[in-house]
Write an enzyme that holds these catalytic residues in place. Structure first.
Site, short mmCIF file in Angstrom:
data_model
loop_
_atom_site.label_atom_id
_atom_site.label_comp_id
_atom_site.label_asym_id
_atom_site.label_seq_id
_atom_site.Cartn_x
_atom_site.Cartn_y
_atom_site.Cartn_z
N GLN A 133 0.82 -1.22 0.00
CA GLN A 133 0.00 0.00 0.00
C GLN A 133 0.85 1.26 0.00
O GLN A 133 0.35 2.35 -0.31
CB GLN A 133 -0.94 0.02 1.22
CG GLN A 133 -1.96 -1.10 1.26
CD GLN A 133 -3.00 -1.01 0.15
OE1 GLN A 133 -3.26 0.06 -0.39
NE2 GLN A 133 -3.59 -2.14 -0.20
N LYS A 170 -0.99 -2.66 -7.94
CA LYS A 170 -1.44 -1.51 -7.16
C LYS A 170 -0.69 -0.23 -7.53
O LYS A 170 -1.05 0.85 -7.06
CB LYS A 170 -1.30 -1.80 -5.66
CG LYS A 170 -2.22 -2.92 -5.15
CD LYS A 170 -2.22 -2.98 -3.65
CE LYS A 170 -2.58 -4.33 -3.07
NZ LYS A 170 -4.00 -4.69 -3.22
#
Lengths: 150, 428
Positions: free
Chosen positions: B221, B244
């Protein structure tokens, strides 16, 4: 996407005031089922009475945590199977599973499924089918453990 | 609702300049959904959307340069190998890695973390043995919990973890008790995928190194939204995933300090990871190839290289600022809705762009379903962080996660959708 076809008023009613909720004594089998993708959980107990091979579902009690679909399904399921011979309850389970896997093409039989026909729209939302089936699968599992039928 | 319309979204400081132009880089943002609704994509912590340059790089590779890498003695083989190794250079630059050889391509971040946890089970200088300790945190994604559970169970080692404070920070009050000379590994996430919390990696790494422990950072993240400098934070291993960071699925990265990677035994055996093979035994290639058995995800690596270059060109500092601005706007918006509670830090400067919340009386699945009917994509569930949810006494949550293409208008649409959801389920 038609939300109202998923969230039928009957489903929302059962969600807001679920029938037969809570865990009760006595019971012959208790199971705990989880939907691993979303984390919905149900603990479910069945109480059977009667001659071996011809038992009746005297009580189904449960503690369910999950979305409106899974909560309402538990409530409708308990309504449908409590008081029924095990054989008939399992046939109702079959009819519900068939409806859920019917991709919206299966015409539900109100005689068999009663309020359960409100879930016909769920079959068109693939991500929600498991929600509707969670407590039914738990019921089948618990009944298989408790019963001599079948 | 009225309070929302009074919030001026155009004046939001910190937004990426040229946001509308950036959005044009992402073709999927033009998608119309069922009912001809525009897409409001707020699930970027789950997977990010892909810019045209990444898509084109992969199509071009497949159309013009496709061949296996490192073993094809022809022009296409050389081109393909060159493109694959270029991607390694780009990732090394993205991480400020001291050496390109420290970048190992994996399938995803999960495989990268499992590579470390598995090879530390085997005999070698870094072996975790019975009685040793591995320390993780209560806010980890399952992929940074389960591999360490497997390792410690198999080896008779001890698994401990940092707990969380009520505002979603790591509780470091017992750090001296947790990080001791017995501690061999401290594995933690840089940014929580559920709470959004940004953890003090450098400080924890310093404490871990004092006792000789190895620091494994899950940057899945963090890599999309923070400048990553593996040397500045002094991590020993760091994992992230391609999809991501605007790259494709099927490609992840394990970075490790060269001297430590060199001390780990091989992970998977097969082609490309060897030096020589006889029927009795083999010797192994050096890093990075020692850990890249078999044909790697070549076109995915090419796409990832273009993705990290794309982010670098926009600037991770700028992206971070944008995420903070959007997240602050989102937190302000959520605060206007009665019955909504946010899990994790409420200060946007202390967190990343994933905001998990609850709406009293409406289950997260029903929230997500209702929002989806309005074209708004969020995630509902436990987000592969069951222990973190349990810590806050909830089974699941709804998570809205923004990225560099997210606009304040999309946040407005979300807040409107949440109000609609409350009305639909008759909770007011």
């Amino acid at each position: 996407m038609d939300l109202d076809s998923l969230y039928q008023e009957i489903i929302l009613d059962h969600y807001r005031s679920p029938h037969h909720a809570g865990l009760r004594e006595p019971f012959e089998a208790e199971v705990h089922h989880v939907n691993p993708t979303c984390g919905d959980e149900v603990t479910l107990r069945v109480h059977l009475e009667g001659e071996p091979g011809a038992e009746t579902v005297t009580d189904v009690s449960y503690d369910a945590e999950g979305c409106s679909i899974s909560q309402a399904a538990a409530s409708v399921m308990a309504d449908l199977v409590i008081g029924q011979p095990v054989q008939k309850a399992l046939a109702t389970h079959e009819a519900f599973v068939e409806l859920m896997h019917g991709r919206g093409k299966v015409e539900p039989d109100e005689e068999v499924l009663e309020d359960g026909i409100a879930f016909a729209g769920v079959a068109k939302f693939p991500a929600r089918i498991k929600c509707a089936l969670l407590s039914w699968m738990a019921f089948k599992d618990a009944t298989a453990q408790a019963s001599t039928v079948g | 609702m009225s309070s929302m319309s009074s919030m001026s979204s155009t004046a939001l400081a910190g937004l990426l300049p040229g946001l509308e132009i950036i959005r044009k880089d992402f073709p999927i943002l033009e998608r119309r959904l069922s009912g001809d609704l525009p897409l409001v994509y707020l699930d970027s912590a789950n997977t990010s959307q892909k810019p045209q340059c990444v898509i084109d790089s992969m199509v071009d590779h497949l159309e013009r340069h496709n061949a296996n890498v490192a073993r094809a003695m022809h022009q296409l083989g050389a081109e393909s190998s060159g493109a694959f190794e270029d991607a390694r250079d780009k990732v090394a630059a993205f991480l400020n890695a001291p050496s390109r050889d420290e970048v190992i391509f994996t399938k995803n971040a999960t495989e990268a973390l499992n590579l470390v946890a598995n090879t530390m089970a085997w005999a070698g200088p870094l072996e975790v043995k019975a009685g040793d300790r591995v320390v993780i945190t209560e806010m980890e994604h399952h992929s940074n919990i389960v591999p360490w559970q497997l390792l410690t169970e198999r080896k008779g080692a001890e698994l401990r973890w940092f707990g969380l404070t009520d505002d979603g920070q790591l509780d470091l009050s017992d750090i001296d008790e947790l990080i001791t000379p017995r501690t061999k590994v401290v594995a933690l996430t840089w940014v929580s995928n559920m709470l959004g919390t940004i953890n003090p990696i450098a400080e924890i790494a310093r404490r871990a190194h004092e006792v000789g422990a190895v620091v494994v950072v899950d940057a899945s993240q963090a890599a999309p939204q923070l400048p990553i400098d593996v040397q500045a934070v002094d991590a020993d291993f760091l994992a992230f995933t391609g999809h991501k960071v605007t790259g494709p699925t099927g490609i992840g990265v394990l970075w490790g300090k060269g001297e430590l990677l060199g001390q780990l035994p091989p992970f998977m055996g097969g082609g490309e990871m060897i030096e020589t093979v006889t029927m009795e035994r083999s010797t192994y290639a050096g890093i990075p190839h020692r850990f890249e058995a078999g044909t790697p995800p070549i076109v995915e690596a090419v796409g990832l290289g273009f993705a990290v270059d794309y982010l670098t060109e926009i600037g991770l500092d700028n992206i971070h600022r944008h995420e903070q601005a959007i997240t602050g706007y989102l937190l302000d918006g959520l605060a206007t809705v009665p019955g909504v509670s946010v899990m994790g830090p409420l200060d946007p400067t202390m967190r990343g762009g994933a905001v998990s919340f609850e709406i009293a009386g409406v289950h997260p699945h029903d929230v997500a379903q209702t929002l989806d009917a309005r074209g708004i994509a969020v995630r509902a569930g436990h987000h592969c962080a069951k222990p973190a949810h349990k810590r806050f006494g909830v089974q699941s949550s709804t998570r809205a996660s923004s990225y560099l293409y997210t606009t304040p208008a999309e946040i407005d649409a979300l807040i409107e959708g949440i109000n609609y959801t409350k009305n639909y389920f008759k909770v007011v």
